[in-house]
Each structure stands twice: as C-alpha cells, then as structure tokens.
Design a protein around this motif. Structure first.
Motif, PDB file in Angstrom:
ATOM      1  N   THR A 140       2.324   6.452  18.088  1.00 21.12           N
ATOM      2  CA  THR A 140       3.602   6.124  17.457  1.00 21.12           C
ATOM      3  C   THR A 140       3.378   5.268  16.209  1.00 21.12           C
ATOM      4  N   VAL A 141       4.149   5.578  15.161  1.00 23.87           N
ATOM      5  CA  VAL A 141       4.155   4.776  13.930  1.00 23.87           C
ATOM      6  C   VAL A 141       5.607   4.389  13.646  1.00 23.87           C
ATOM      7  N   TYR A 142       5.798   3.122  13.284  1.00 24.48           N
ATOM      8  CA  TYR A 142       7.121   2.614  12.952  1.00 24.48           C
ATOM      9  C   TYR A 142       7.155   2.193  11.492  1.00 24.48           C
ATOM     10  N   GLY A 143       8.260   2.538  10.817  1.00 26.70           N
ATOM     11  CA  GLY A 143       8.453   2.119   9.439  1.00 26.70           C
ATOM     12  C   GLY A 143       9.854   1.577   9.248  1.00 26.70           C
ATOM     13  N   LYS A 144      10.043   0.758   8.216  1.00 25.67           N
ATOM     14  CA  LYS A 144      11.338   0.131   7.970  1.00 25.67           C
ATOM     15  C   LYS A 144      11.679   0.203   6.490  1.00 25.67           C
ATOM     16  N   TRP A 145      12.964   0.421   6.221  1.00 21.18           N
ATOM     17  CA  TRP A 145      13.502   0.418   4.870  1.00 21.18           C
ATOM     18  C   TRP A 145      14.840  -0.299   4.942  1.00 21.18           C
ATOM     19  N   GLY A 146      14.872  -1.537   4.492  1.00 13.82           N
ATOM     20  CA  GLY A 146      16.095  -2.337   4.635  1.00 13.82           C
ATOM     21  C   GLY A 146      16.408  -2.530   6.110  1.00 13.82           C
ATOM     22  N   GLU A 147      17.619  -2.168   6.499  1.00 17.01           N
ATOM     23  CA  GLU A 147      18.016  -2.274   7.906  1.00 17.01           C
ATOM     24  C   GLU A 147      17.777  -0.972   8.667  1.00 17.01           C
ATOM     25  N   ASP A 148      17.284   0.025   7.979  1.00 12.15           N
ATOM     26  CA  ASP A 148      17.035   1.334   8.573  1.00 12.15           C
ATOM     27  C   ASP A 148      15.536   1.527   8.774  1.00 12.15           C
ATOM     28  N   GLY A 149      15.157   2.649   9.346  1.00 12.50           N
ATOM     29  CA  GLY A 149      13.740   2.879   9.535  1.00 12.50           C
ATOM     30  C   GLY A 149      13.441   4.248  10.106  1.00 12.50           C
ATOM     31  N   PHE A 150      12.195   4.424  10.535  1.00 10.92           N
ATOM     32  CA  PHE A 150      11.802   5.680  11.162  1.00 10.92           C
ATOM     33  C   PHE A 150      10.842   5.412  12.308  1.00 10.92           C
ATOM     34  N   VAL A 151      10.790   6.386  13.195  1.00  6.39           N
ATOM     35  CA  VAL A 151       9.829   6.405  14.289  1.00  6.39           C
ATOM     36  C   VAL A 151       9.154   7.767  14.215  1.00  6.39           C
ATOM     37  N   ALA A 152       7.836   7.774  14.243  1.00  3.81           N
ATOM     38  CA  ALA A 152       7.074   9.024  14.249  1.00  3.81           C
ATOM     39  C   ALA A 152       6.158   9.013  15.466  1.00  3.81           C
ATOM     40  N   MET A 153       6.200  10.102  16.228  1.00  2.00           N
ATOM     41  CA  MET A 153       5.334  10.227  17.395  1.00  2.00           C
ATOM     42  C   MET A 153       4.632  11.572  17.335  1.00  2.00           C
ATOM     43  N   GLN A 154       3.395  11.577  17.801  1.00  2.00           N
ATOM     44  CA  GLN A 154       2.656  12.835  17.786  1.00  2.00           C
ATOM     45  C   GLN A 154       2.281  13.286  19.187  1.00  2.00           C
ATOM     46  N   THR A 155       2.156  14.599  19.312  1.00  4.01           N
ATOM     47  CA  THR A 155       1.645  15.216  20.524  1.00  4.01           C
ATOM     48  C   THR A 155       0.291  15.815  20.148  1.00  4.01           C
ATOM     49  N   ASN A 156      -0.233  16.681  20.981  1.00  6.88           N
ATOM     50  CA  ASN A 156      -1.513  17.323  20.674  1.00  6.88           C
ATOM     51  C   ASN A 156      -1.432  18.255  19.474  1.00  6.88           C
ATOM     52  N   ILE A 157      -0.245  18.827  19.210  1.00  6.01           N
ATOM     53  CA  ILE A 157      -0.139  19.825  18.141  1.00  6.01           C
ATOM     54  C   ILE A 157       0.926  19.537  17.089  1.00  6.01           C
ATOM     55  N   LYS A 202      11.222   7.910  -0.489  1.00  9.10           N
ATOM     56  CA  LYS A 202      11.710   6.577  -0.145  1.00  9.10           C
ATOM     57  C   LYS A 202      10.539   5.824   0.483  1.00  9.10           C
ATOM     58  N   LYS A 203      10.276   4.626  -0.027  1.00 10.58           N
ATOM     59  CA  LYS A 203       9.149   3.851   0.476  1.00 10.58           C
ATOM     60  C   LYS A 203       9.575   2.993   1.669  1.00 10.58           C
ATOM     61  N   TYR A 204       8.917   3.249   2.786  1.00  5.89           N
ATOM     62  CA  TYR A 204       9.134   2.485   4.007  1.00  5.89           C
ATOM     63  C   TYR A 204       7.980   1.508   4.177  1.00  5.89           C
ATOM     64  N   PHE A 205       8.287   0.328   4.669  1.00  3.58           N
ATOM     65  CA  PHE A 205       7.248  -0.620   5.017  1.00  3.58           C
ATOM     66  C   PHE A 205       6.674  -0.235   6.362  1.00  3.58           C
ATOM     67  N   PHE A 206       5.357  -0.225   6.446  1.00  4.92           N
ATOM     68  CA  PHE A 206       4.679   0.028   7.710  1.00  4.92           C
ATOM     69  C   PHE A 206       4.882  -1.197   8.591  1.00  4.92           C
ATOM     70  N   LYS A 244      21.227   1.647  10.763  1.00  2.71           N
ATOM     71  CA  LYS A 244      21.964   0.595  11.452  1.00  2.71           C
ATOM     72  C   LYS A 244      23.296   1.158  11.935  1.00  2.71           C
ATOM     73  N   PRO A 245      23.746   0.901  13.131  1.00  2.00           N
ATOM     74  CA  PRO A 245      23.336  -0.135  14.062  1.00  2.00           C
ATOM     75  C   PRO A 245      22.274   0.302  15.084  1.00  2.00           C
ATOM     76  N   VAL A 246      21.733   1.493  14.939  1.00  2.83           N
ATOM     77  CA  VAL A 246      20.698   1.960  15.865  1.00  2.83           C
ATOM     78  C   VAL A 246      19.416   1.160  15.626  1.00  2.83           C
ATOM     79  N   SER A 247      18.740   0.806  16.700  1.00  2.00           N
ATOM     80  CA  SER A 247      17.494   0.063  16.598  1.00  2.00           C
ATOM     81  C   SER A 247      16.298   1.002  16.699  1.00  2.00           C
ATOM     82  N   ALA A 248      15.136   0.496  16.304  1.00  2.00           N
ATOM     83  CA  ALA A 248      13.905   1.274  16.423  1.00  2.00           C
ATOM     84  C   ALA A 248      13.656   1.652  17.875  1.00  2.00           C
ATOM     85  N   ALA A 249      13.927   0.751  18.799  1.00  2.00           N
ATOM     86  CA  ALA A 249      13.703   1.017  20.221  1.00  2.00           C
ATOM     87  C   ALA A 249      14.590   2.155  20.724  1.00  2.00           C
ATOM     88  N   GLU A 250      15.842   2.182  20.286  1.00  2.00           N
ATOM     89  CA  GLU A 250      16.754   3.256  20.707  1.00  2.00           C
ATOM     90  C   GLU A 250      16.292   4.601  20.155  1.00  2.00           C
TER      91      GLU A 250
END
Length: 126
Positions: free
Chosen positions: A77-94, A66-70, A103-109
């Motif tokens: 942290t990297v945020y992506g969006k697909w329609g009204e949905d999206g993803f959040v990716a976060m990295q640690t050291n490993i 599924k193609k998400y818009f950057f 939806k209805p969850v937001s990227a911030a939540e």
C-alpha cells in the motif's frame, strides 16, 4: 465480472472513493472512473514506489498532473496526500488499484474500500 464493475460498484459505490482505476503493474489501465486522468508513466512510477520509496519521499507522486505528497507505504500500500484529499494505492500479484478520496472521507475509510477488493483478488490468485 469485468474490471470496470469493480471500479463502478465496489470502489465508487462504496461512497468512500471519488475516482479510481485498476491497472497492470506496467501502468496499463484496465478500468477507470470518469475523471481519473493518471498517465501510464505516472502509474509506472507509482508501482515503482512499492520497491523504492526514496524518490517519492523526496519528490512526491503525480497522478493526473497533480502532485501528491508521499505519506507512507507498506509492502502492498502507498498513501499520498494533496491538501485535505489524497489517494490510496494497493497492489496484488498482477494489478494496481488506485483510489482518490476527498474530504470528509479519510485515508483509512478509502483504504478499507480498496482493501476489500485487493483481499478478494489475492484470494482468487490475482
């Protein structure tokens, strides 16, 4: 605690994440929820986005074919969006934690739920 417990209890259990995975920075999945279908190659490209956003900004990011818009990124942290949905990716050291929200969850939540685990892992040296 196993990696799967973080996915099941902390991410999905938050009610702010529909699908999630924890993987190495090489894209090898350590734990994932049912329905999370991103490939190792897709996850490797996502990890690379933390250092080089240009390709993602021009071509988007794929997770589970599924193609998400950057949307944007920060140092960890990297945020992506697909329609009204999206993803959040976060990295640690490993590792990388990827959480998909709908939806209805937001990227911030979603980011708050992921951020709690990332903060804990970083404080524990991960």
């Amino acid at each position: 605690m196993s990696w799967q417990v973080y996915v099941d209890q902390q991410l999905l259990g938050s009610g702010k994440v529909k699908e999630a995975a924890i993987c190495s920075l090489e894209g090898n999945i350590w734990a994932r929820s049912a329905g999370f279908e991103a490939s190792t190659e897709e996850l490797k490209k996502l990890v690379a986005t933390f250092q080089h956003t240009q390709d993602a900004a021009q071509n988007g990011l794929f997770l589970g074919n599924k193609k998400y818009f950057f949307l944007r990124s920060t140092e960890d942290t990297v945020y992506g969006k697909w329609g009204e949905d999206g993803f959040v990716a976060m990295q640690t050291n490993i590792c990388l934690i990827v959480a998909i929200f709908t939806k209805p969850v937001s990227a911030a939540e979603c980011a708050t739920a992921v951020g709690r685990i990332v903060d804990y892992l970083k404080s524990a040296g991960y």
